[in-house]
Design an enzyme around this catalytic site. Structure first.
Site, PDB file in Angstrom:
ATOM      1  N   GLN A   2      -8.287  -3.726   9.871  1.00  0.00           N
ATOM      2  CA  GLN A   2      -6.930  -2.954  10.721  1.00  0.00           C
ATOM      3  C   GLN A   2      -7.319  -1.880  11.376  1.00  0.00           C
ATOM      4  O   GLN A   2      -6.593  -1.039  11.718  1.00  0.00           O
ATOM      5  CB  GLN A   2      -5.834  -2.727   9.777  1.00  0.00           C
ATOM      6  CG  GLN A   2      -5.376  -4.095   9.222  1.00  0.00           C
ATOM      7  CD  GLN A   2      -3.899  -3.770   8.387  1.00  0.00           C
ATOM      8  OE1 GLN A   2      -3.021  -3.261   9.141  1.00  0.00           O
ATOM      9  NE2 GLN A   2      -4.005  -3.967   7.187  1.00  0.00           N
ATOM     10  N   LYS A  27       0.681  -1.009   0.162  1.00  0.00           N
ATOM     11  CA  LYS A  27      -0.101  -0.043  -0.178  1.00  0.00           C
ATOM     12  C   LYS A  27       0.930   1.111   0.063  1.00  0.00           C
ATOM     13  O   LYS A  27       0.683   2.410  -0.684  1.00  0.00           O
ATOM     14  CB  LYS A  27      -0.745  -0.094   1.110  1.00  0.00           C
ATOM     15  CG  LYS A  27      -1.658   1.142   1.345  1.00  0.00           C
ATOM     16  CD  LYS A  27      -2.455   1.097   2.765  1.00  0.00           C
ATOM     17  CE  LYS A  27      -1.402   1.430   3.912  1.00  0.00           C
ATOM     18  NZ  LYS A  27      -1.954   1.100   5.083  1.00  0.00           N
ATOM     19  N   THR A  28       1.713   1.198   1.032  1.00  0.00           N
ATOM     20  CA  THR A  28       2.675   2.619   0.847  1.00  0.00           C
ATOM     21  C   THR A  28       3.493   2.721  -0.377  1.00  0.00           C
ATOM     22  O   THR A  28       3.409   4.116  -0.835  1.00  0.00           O
ATOM     23  CB  THR A  28       3.942   1.983   2.018  1.00  0.00           C
ATOM     24  OG1 THR A  28       3.241   1.665   3.072  1.00  0.00           O
ATOM     25  CG2 THR A  28       4.440   3.606   2.337  1.00  0.00           C
ATOM     26  N   ASP A  73      -4.026   8.149   3.945  1.00  0.00           N
ATOM     27  CA  ASP A  73      -3.758   6.806   4.259  1.00  0.00           C
ATOM     28  C   ASP A  73      -4.603   6.095   5.630  1.00  0.00           C
ATOM     29  O   ASP A  73      -4.919   7.214   6.445  1.00  0.00           O
ATOM     30  CB  ASP A  73      -2.243   6.690   4.486  1.00  0.00           C
ATOM     31  CG  ASP A  73      -1.926   5.179   4.460  1.00  0.00           C
ATOM     32  OD1 ASP A  73      -2.714   4.370   4.267  1.00  0.00           O
ATOM     33  OD2 ASP A  73      -0.624   4.900   4.925  1.00  0.00           O
ATOM     34  N   GLU A  74      -4.351   5.071   5.915  1.00  0.00           N
ATOM     35  CA  GLU A  74      -5.143   4.555   7.252  1.00  0.00           C
ATOM     36  C   GLU A  74      -6.481   5.216   7.359  1.00  0.00           C
ATOM     37  O   GLU A  74      -7.046   5.544   8.473  1.00  0.00           O
ATOM     38  CB  GLU A  74      -4.492   4.881   8.330  1.00  0.00           C
ATOM     39  CG  GLU A  74      -2.796   4.419   8.342  1.00  0.00           C
ATOM     40  CD  GLU A  74      -2.740   2.771   8.605  1.00  0.00           C
ATOM     41  OE1 GLU A  74      -3.623   2.276   8.451  1.00  0.00           O
ATOM     42  OE2 GLU A  74      -1.456   2.631   8.336  1.00  0.00           O
ATOM     43  N   ARG A 110       2.084  -8.453  10.891  1.00  0.00           N
ATOM     44  CA  ARG A 110       3.218  -7.532  10.951  1.00  0.00           C
ATOM     45  C   ARG A 110       4.505  -8.500  10.452  1.00  0.00           C
ATOM     46  O   ARG A 110       5.686  -8.133  10.267  1.00  0.00           O
ATOM     47  CB  ARG A 110       3.740  -6.810  12.274  1.00  0.00           C
ATOM     48  CG  ARG A 110       2.806  -5.915  12.632  1.00  0.00           C
ATOM     49  CD  ARG A 110       2.343  -4.644  11.766  1.00  0.00           C
ATOM     50  NE  ARG A 110       1.075  -5.276  10.993  1.00  0.00           N
ATOM     51  CZ  ARG A 110       0.718  -4.763   9.977  1.00  0.00           C
ATOM     52  NH1 ARG A 110       1.431  -3.620   9.374  1.00  0.00           N
ATOM     53  NH2 ARG A 110      -0.508  -5.223   9.310  1.00  0.00           N
TER      54      ARG A 110
END
Length: 707
Positions: A248, A34-35, A217-218, A599
């Site tokens: 998330q 995503k980043t 983002d997020e 993670r």
DNA sequence: CATAGCCGCCTTTTT
DNA sequence: GGCGGCTATG
């Protein structure tokens, strides 16, 4: 023309990157790159002729923003794009348009300690009893209201029961105190900015024109205020790109509204939706466990995690006797992995509450393993740091009474409570600020000669500092530290003063660093920046140490080997989360675990202790229900660690919700929920005493009553 | 006015 | 098991 940028992208990533105009929603699972998509998208926009000046990317933490800036620069995206957090952006907006909001540009940002003092004052002012209206509860309620963009006046207008009316009074009082001091709390930053955009079309127009492309983002963790800000900013051009993953979402408790991301397509009906479901991070085994776990959430859109990595090693779930054994084993495993060639910086230990870090730290010290605790805000909570900062704050914002109260007699200079009370009384009576009253203390008749002289010396000292206000921060901080007498008092304090001295030195070094890197260093800006610091902002991914952090802080990061400690009922899910009563809260705790698991790239080590010391008492624990939801058979692994004790495990009675039961200690209660896990079956019981407990039937002696 | 000592609350997570 | 706030004492 896309060739250079698209080279390392998958088809769906490419779709997201090169969608230029109009709303875009990127539903990105963990580890889906995503980043990379966001940074590539920034670069692609610029390549397509958009000026960097017109791009605004919002990240969740300053750390993430910093990283994104670096990555975008590495792609050749020239500097100029605005990349920061919602809070930082709001500070900028509020400073720029301060006169439109009715605040002073030099406002202080109040952290939770400052807020506490203000709310206590407000409750007292309203003459309510602090036992019936606990300040922390009131603050929580006010925060929730602010996140929903409900200001004190409108809340009061709609308050129709006793509690609401009381809260409204306290809210009004709290707001009054903040504005008298030219202070804003974290929620104010968002709320005031959102109101500004709502109420001033010209400002909204200007900003919309400035930020023609907005990337957030997020997005699953945005609250209503942030949502309103986003809507206002893109109202003219509709160029919004939101990325996130509903699975998330872990900040519900602080106002995050998962509906924002779920409703994106109805908010922007012409939105293009791209799903990134491939996972490039974790082994198939880890992903399977994560997938299995999150499927237990009922209030969720189904989604698959498509593995691209091989199976890898098994997920390990281990039981330990207590937290000491648990953390020792983690330390030893870390050593083993290190011997096998793994880098310390590629390992992390996650936990639910900060207090767990102590045991881990001790184990790591004992085994001589370098580690870093990712807890940045802690530094700024230290007494000596707060003291120095209070001096700086009062220089910038003379109305900051909290700062002034903190330093007026720190270090001790003979200005006691009585004197302070008299000065404050004078200030209140004459409608001037506390600092103004200090300056005019000579004319306060209730003061005798000695206190007047001391106040004059103090006021004069602040005046001297003020002359250095413009320019670099570090020299001023150093001067304040030395000339205020703080330095001397610490030097006189022996060993513990020594570490305080070192901390202040670190602060000054940090300020010097700021001076070097800021475009236009100023004390106000510096203070604003550090007040928005987050825990992960201190995380140094480059230094070769094991990272220790909460599950919340772990969001957005990845490690080769991940340890998750203390996966027990009451800890994860946490008993105070309300998970026992409320399925939404339980699901959020599950997502938190999901975030932690995802993670991990190669190794995942989950553990729990059968006894845990809580507030000095060793208490029996129950393995978390989440452990049974991973699809990993862990009973065998547990047995290896001598899971045989004098407990006679008894098969639990077949319980149904509503069943009346009796417990040796807690007495009578009613079953709220029963989870059948064979000999590990768990019941949630609400006892007549009012408390709700989660009990594992093989340990708790529950007997059916009646029927 | 400064200090020592005691009490009570606390601990979920954080920008 | 720790900190902040309050009180009693010097």
């Amino acid at each position: 023309m896309h060739s250079t940028l698209s080279r390392q992208l998958t088809p769906s990533q490419r779709e997201a990157v090169f969608h230029v105009d109009g709303p875009l929603l990127v539903l990105a699972g963990p580890g889906s790159g995503k980043t990379r998509v966001i940074t590539h998208r920034i670069a692609a926009l610029i390549e397509a002729g958009v000026s960097p000046y017109n791009i605004c990317a919002i990240t969740f933490t300053n750390k993430a923003a910093e990283e994104m800036r670096l990555r975008a620069a590495a792609l050749g995206a020239s500097a100029g794009a605005h990349i920061s957090t919602f809070h930082s952006l709001c500070v900028r907006i509020l400073r720029r348009y301060a006169d439109r909001v009715g605040i002073n540009t030099n406002f202080s940002v109040y952290d939770d300690a400052d807020q506490n003092r203000c709310i206590k004052q407000a409750v007292k002012d309203c003459e309510f009893d602090t036992t019936n209206f606990p300040p922390s509860r009131m603050l929580d309620a006010i925060s929730t209201l602010k996140n929903k963009l409900i200001d004190a006046e409108s809340f009061k207008a709609d308050a129709d029961d006793f509690f609401s009316r009381t809260l409204a009074e306290i809210y009004l009082g709290y707001e009054r105190i903040l504005s008298e001091r030219n202070g804003l709390d974290f929620d104010d930053l968002l709320m005031k900015a959102a109101f500004l955009l709502r109420d001033c079309p010209d400002v909204c127009g200007e900003l919309g024109n400035r930020f023609k492309f907005l990337l957030i983002d997020e997005y699953q963790d945005t609250n209503h205020a942030q949502y309103a800000l986003a809507r206002a900013l893109v109202s003219q051009h509709n160029n919004i790109c939101a990325t996130g993953d509903p699975d998330q979402s872990i900040y519900r408790w602080r106002g995050a509204d998962i509906r924002n991301i779920l409703a994106f397509e109805s908010d922007w009906p012409d939105a293009k939706v791209v799903r990134l479901e491939e996972n490039f991070r974790s082994t198939a085994t880890i992903l399977a466990a994560a997938d299995h776990l999150i499927a237990f959430n009922r209030n969720r859109k189904d989604k698959v995690l498509i593995p691209t990595q091989a199976e890898g090693q098994a997920v390990r779930i281990t039981a330990f006797e207590d937290e000491k054994t648990e953390t020792k084993a983690i330390a030893q495993q870390v050593k083993e992995l290190a011997v096998g060639g793994a880098l310390l910086r590629d390992m992390a230990v996650f936990y639910r509450v900060n207090s767990q870090s102590r045991a881990i730290e001790e184990a790591f010290i004992k085994e001589k393993i370098p580690y870093q605790i990712v807890r940045g805000v802690e530094f700024y909570r230290r007494k000596e740091i707060r003291d120095v900062l209070a001096y700086l704050k009062i220089l910038v914002n003379p109305l900051d009474e909290i700062a002034l109260l903190r330093i007026i007699n720190t270090p001790a200079r003979g200005i006691g409570k009585t004197t302070i009370d008299r000065v404050r009384a004078y200030a209140a009576h004459n409608g001037v600020s506390f600092l103004e009253a200090v300056r005019k203390s000579d004319g306060i008749s209730s003061l005798s000669k000695a206190p007047k002289a001391k106040l004059a010396v103090f006021a004069n000292m602040l005046e001297q500092f003020k002359k250095d206000l413009a320019g670099k921060v570090a020299p001023l901080a150093e001067r304040v530290f030395n000339e205020s007498g703080l330095a001397d008092s610490l030097r006189a304090a022996g060993a513990e003063g020594q570490s305080a001295l070192e901390n202040v030195n670190e602060l000054i070094n940090g300020a010097a660093d700021y001076d070097q890197h800021a475009d236009q260093p100023s004390l106000v800006d510096y203070l604003h920046q550090i007040s928005l610091f987050s825990d992960v902002d201190v995380y140094d991914a480059a230094s070769d140490r094991v990272a220790l952090m909460t599950l919340h802080a772990a969001k957005g990061l990845e490690f080769g080997h991940v340890f998750i400690a203390g996966v027990e009922e009451g800890l994860l899910p946490h008993e105070r989360s309300g998970a026992a009563e409320n399925d939404d809260e339980l699901e959020e705790e599950r997502r938190l675990f999901f975030v932690g698991i995802t993670r991990a790239k190669m190794g995942l080590y989950v553990s729990f202790a059968r006894y845990r010391t809580i507030r000095g008492q060793s208490l029996r624990t129950i393995p978390s229900q989440f452990l049974f939801e991973l699809g990993v058979d862990f009973t065998e692994q547990v047995e290896q660690d001598e899971y045989n004790e004098d407990d006679t495990s008894r098969p639990g009675p077949d319980l149904k919700p509503g069943q009346l039961v009796r417990h040796d200690i807690f007495g009578l209660g009613r079953v709220k929920k029963y989870t059948d896990m064979g000999e590990n079956s768990v019941a949630v019981v609400r006892f007549n005493s009012g408390q709700t407990k989660t009990l594992m039937l093989k340990y708790a002696n529950l007997s059916k009553v009646g029927m």
